[in-house]
Design a protein around this motif. Sequence first.
Motif, PDB file in Angstrom:
ATOM      1  N   PRO A  15       0.817  -1.213   0.000  1.00  0.00           N
ATOM      2  CA  PRO A  15       0.000   0.000   0.000  1.00  0.00           C
ATOM      3  C   PRO A  15       0.851   1.264   0.000  1.00  0.00           C
ATOM      4  CG  PRO A  15       0.208  -0.795   2.235  1.00  0.00           C
ATOM      5  CD  PRO A  15       1.040  -1.724   1.356  1.00  0.00           C
ATOM      6  N   ALA A  16       0.313   2.312  -0.570  1.00  0.00           N
ATOM      7  CA  ALA A  16       0.937   3.635  -0.536  1.00  0.00           C
ATOM      8  C   ALA A  16      -0.173   4.665  -0.688  1.00  0.00           C
ATOM      9  CB  ALA A  16       1.966   3.788  -1.653  1.00  0.00           C
ATOM     10  N   ALA A  17       0.133   5.918  -0.411  1.00  0.00           N
ATOM     11  CA  ALA A  17      -0.880   6.964  -0.507  1.00  0.00           C
ATOM     12  C   ALA A  17      -0.251   8.267  -0.966  1.00  0.00           C
ATOM     13  CB  ALA A  17      -1.574   7.167   0.841  1.00  0.00           C
ATOM     14  N   GLY A  18      -1.033   9.068  -1.680  1.00  0.00           N
ATOM     15  CA  GLY A  18      -0.578  10.369  -2.155  1.00  0.00           C
ATOM     16  C   GLY A  18      -1.672  10.998  -2.992  1.00  0.00           C
ATOM     17  N   ASP A  19      -1.564  12.294  -3.219  1.00  0.00           N
ATOM     18  CA  ASP A  19      -2.589  13.013  -3.983  1.00  0.00           C
ATOM     19  C   ASP A  19      -2.249  12.950  -5.466  1.00  0.00           C
ATOM     20  OD1 ASP A  19      -4.588  14.627  -4.900  1.00  0.00           O
ATOM     21  OD2 ASP A  19      -3.976  16.422  -3.787  1.00  0.00           O
ATOM     22  N   VAL A  20      -2.746  11.931  -6.134  1.00  0.00           N
ATOM     23  CA  VAL A  20      -2.389  11.665  -7.528  1.00  0.00           C
ATOM     24  C   VAL A  20      -3.065  12.639  -8.489  1.00  0.00           C
ATOM     25  CG1 VAL A  20      -2.462   9.913  -9.369  1.00  0.00           C
ATOM     26  CG2 VAL A  20      -1.960   9.230  -7.013  1.00  0.00           C
ATOM     27  N   ASN A  21      -4.252  13.122  -8.143  1.00  0.00           N
ATOM     28  CA  ASN A  21      -4.974  14.014  -9.062  1.00  0.00           C
ATOM     29  C   ASN A  21      -5.008  15.467  -8.588  1.00  0.00           C
ATOM     30  OD1 ASN A  21      -6.730  13.673  -6.951  1.00  0.00           O
ATOM     31  ND2 ASN A  21      -8.501  13.088  -8.202  1.00  0.00           N
ATOM     32  N   ASP A  23      -6.364  17.043  -6.045  1.00  0.00           N
ATOM     33  CA  ASP A  23      -7.600  17.646  -5.545  1.00  0.00           C
ATOM     34  C   ASP A  23      -7.546  17.943  -4.050  1.00  0.00           C
ATOM     35  OD1 ASP A  23      -7.739  15.113  -4.451  1.00  0.00           O
ATOM     36  OD2 ASP A  23      -9.715  14.621  -5.273  1.00  0.00           O
ATOM     37  N   GLY A  24      -6.387  17.713  -3.442  1.00  0.00           N
ATOM     38  CA  GLY A  24      -6.233  17.998  -2.021  1.00  0.00           C
ATOM     39  C   GLY A  24      -6.532  16.838  -1.105  1.00  0.00           C
ATOM     40  N   TYR A  25      -6.916  15.705  -1.665  1.00  0.00           N
ATOM     41  CA  TYR A  25      -7.236  14.525  -0.864  1.00  0.00           C
ATOM     42  C   TYR A  25      -6.292  13.374  -1.219  1.00  0.00           C
ATOM     43  CZ  TYR A  25     -11.497  17.187  -0.162  1.00  0.00           C
ATOM     44  OH  TYR A  25     -12.386  18.186   0.133  1.00  0.00           O
ATOM     45  N   ALA A  26      -5.830  12.662  -0.215  1.00  0.00           N
ATOM     46  CA  ALA A  26      -4.930  11.538  -0.452  1.00  0.00           C
ATOM     47  C   ALA A  26      -5.672  10.396  -1.139  1.00  0.00           C
ATOM     48  CB  ALA A  26      -4.333  11.062   0.865  1.00  0.00           C
ATOM     49  N   ASP A  27      -5.013   9.776  -2.078  1.00  0.00           N
ATOM     50  CA  ASP A  27      -5.546   8.625  -2.797  1.00  0.00           C
ATOM     51  C   ASP A  27      -4.807   7.371  -2.342  1.00  0.00           C
ATOM     52  OD1 ASP A  27      -7.067  10.474  -4.424  1.00  0.00           O
ATOM     53  OD2 ASP A  27      -5.186  10.903  -5.462  1.00  0.00           O
ATOM     54  N   LEU A  28      -5.507   6.257  -2.329  1.00  0.00           N
ATOM     55  CA  LEU A  28      -4.929   4.985  -1.904  1.00  0.00           C
ATOM     56  C   LEU A  28      -4.464   4.200  -3.124  1.00  0.00           C
ATOM     57  CD1 LEU A  28      -4.386   2.787   0.266  1.00  0.00           C
ATOM     58  CD2 LEU A  28      -6.741   1.995  -0.122  1.00  0.00           C
ATOM     59  N   VAL A  29      -3.210   3.746  -3.075  1.00  0.00           N
ATOM     60  CA  VAL A  29      -2.631   2.964  -4.176  1.00  0.00           C
ATOM     61  C   VAL A  29      -2.144   1.632  -3.596  1.00  0.00           C
ATOM     62  CG1 VAL A  29      -0.979   2.966  -6.071  1.00  0.00           C
ATOM     63  CG2 VAL A  29      -1.859   5.146  -5.196  1.00  0.00           C
ATOM     64  N   VAL A  30      -2.463   0.542  -4.270  1.00  0.00           N
ATOM     65  CA  VAL A  30      -2.101  -0.794  -3.784  1.00  0.00           C
ATOM     66  C   VAL A  30      -1.478  -1.602  -4.914  1.00  0.00           C
ATOM     67  CG1 VAL A  30      -2.971  -2.966  -2.823  1.00  0.00           C
ATOM     68  CG2 VAL A  30      -3.935  -0.789  -2.037  1.00  0.00           C
ATOM     69  N   GLY A  31      -0.320  -2.184  -4.660  1.00  0.00           N
ATOM     70  CA  GLY A  31       0.305  -3.080  -5.618  1.00  0.00           C
ATOM     71  C   GLY A  31      -0.182  -4.501  -5.414  1.00  0.00           C
ATOM     72  N   LEU A  89       6.424  -0.515  -4.590  1.00  0.00           N
ATOM     73  CA  LEU A  89       5.568   0.636  -4.882  1.00  0.00           C
ATOM     74  C   LEU A  89       5.869   1.778  -3.934  1.00  0.00           C
ATOM     75  CD1 LEU A  89       2.957   1.768  -6.345  1.00  0.00           C
ATOM     76  CD2 LEU A  89       1.670   0.789  -4.421  1.00  0.00           C
ATOM     77  N   THR A  90       5.932   2.982  -4.474  1.00  0.00           N
ATOM     78  CA  THR A  90       5.914   4.183  -3.648  1.00  0.00           C
ATOM     79  C   THR A  90       5.209   5.274  -4.439  1.00  0.00           C
ATOM     80  OG1 THR A  90       7.227   5.609  -2.186  1.00  0.00           O
ATOM     81  CG2 THR A  90       8.122   5.191  -4.381  1.00  0.00           C
ATOM     82  N   VAL A  91       4.733   6.293  -3.740  1.00  0.00           N
ATOM     83  CA  VAL A  91       3.997   7.395  -4.360  1.00  0.00           C
ATOM     84  C   VAL A  91       4.623   8.692  -3.885  1.00  0.00           C
ATOM     85  CG1 VAL A  91       1.754   8.510  -4.592  1.00  0.00           C
ATOM     86  CG2 VAL A  91       1.882   6.019  -4.463  1.00  0.00           C
TER      87      VAL A  91
END
Length: 227
Positions: A15-21, A23-31, A89-91
């Motif tokens: 798992p990793a997290a970061g604001d990919v788009n 919009d000011g909110y963290a998004d969850l990314v999972v490998g 994975l990292t963001v």
Amino acid sequence: MFAQPDGEGVRGSVPAAGDVNGDGYADLVVGDPDEPDRAGVDGALGGRVLLWYGSAHGIAREAKPVQLTQNTPGVPGASEKEDRFGGALTVADLNRDGLADLVVGSPMEDTDRRNAGQVTVIPGRRTGALGGGAYAFTEDTAHIPGVGESEDAFGTTVAVGDINKDGKPELFISAAEKNSSTGAVWVLPGGTDGPTAKDSRMITAPSVGFPQKDNTLLGGNGLLGVI
């Protein structure tokens, strides 16, 4: 457990997290690097990365993620069995545009050599589908030190950090199986548009004083023991 695009439960290892788009909110990314038990149901050939966009209310239980694979338009390479895309994975915002980028290791990727490994960077986007502008590094990339060999597992682990405090984050890539599993770590300097292979450095186990001639696993073994 979240719902995946087909409505089934989702697996994931990293798992990793970061604001990919942006919009000011963290998004969850999972490998999810494992091969699917049921094709098209609980995984993707060669591995995948799943992205859930965040919101002011978090992530709804029924939210459906975006799925990214090496077959996603714009992503280098092609999905092949046991690539292990998503095995690391990292963001992080690599190009300082305010958007988090996805750094994805596929340590069992076949280049010109079996299981040599690859790392893919997928830039964040404010609008439109992810994948455009993605790029990859292997040991055969120009200016990357060393020689790519079978079973190196380049991309075993990945990390990002600004170690020289110039405001441009460096990218760190390990290959646990390099040189009889003594391992190696590459430092790719941060650049205006993201990390660059030019002037990159390779750190080996002997160069930092490890006397073992095998199984030092410099940079860590990541998920190699379980994927």
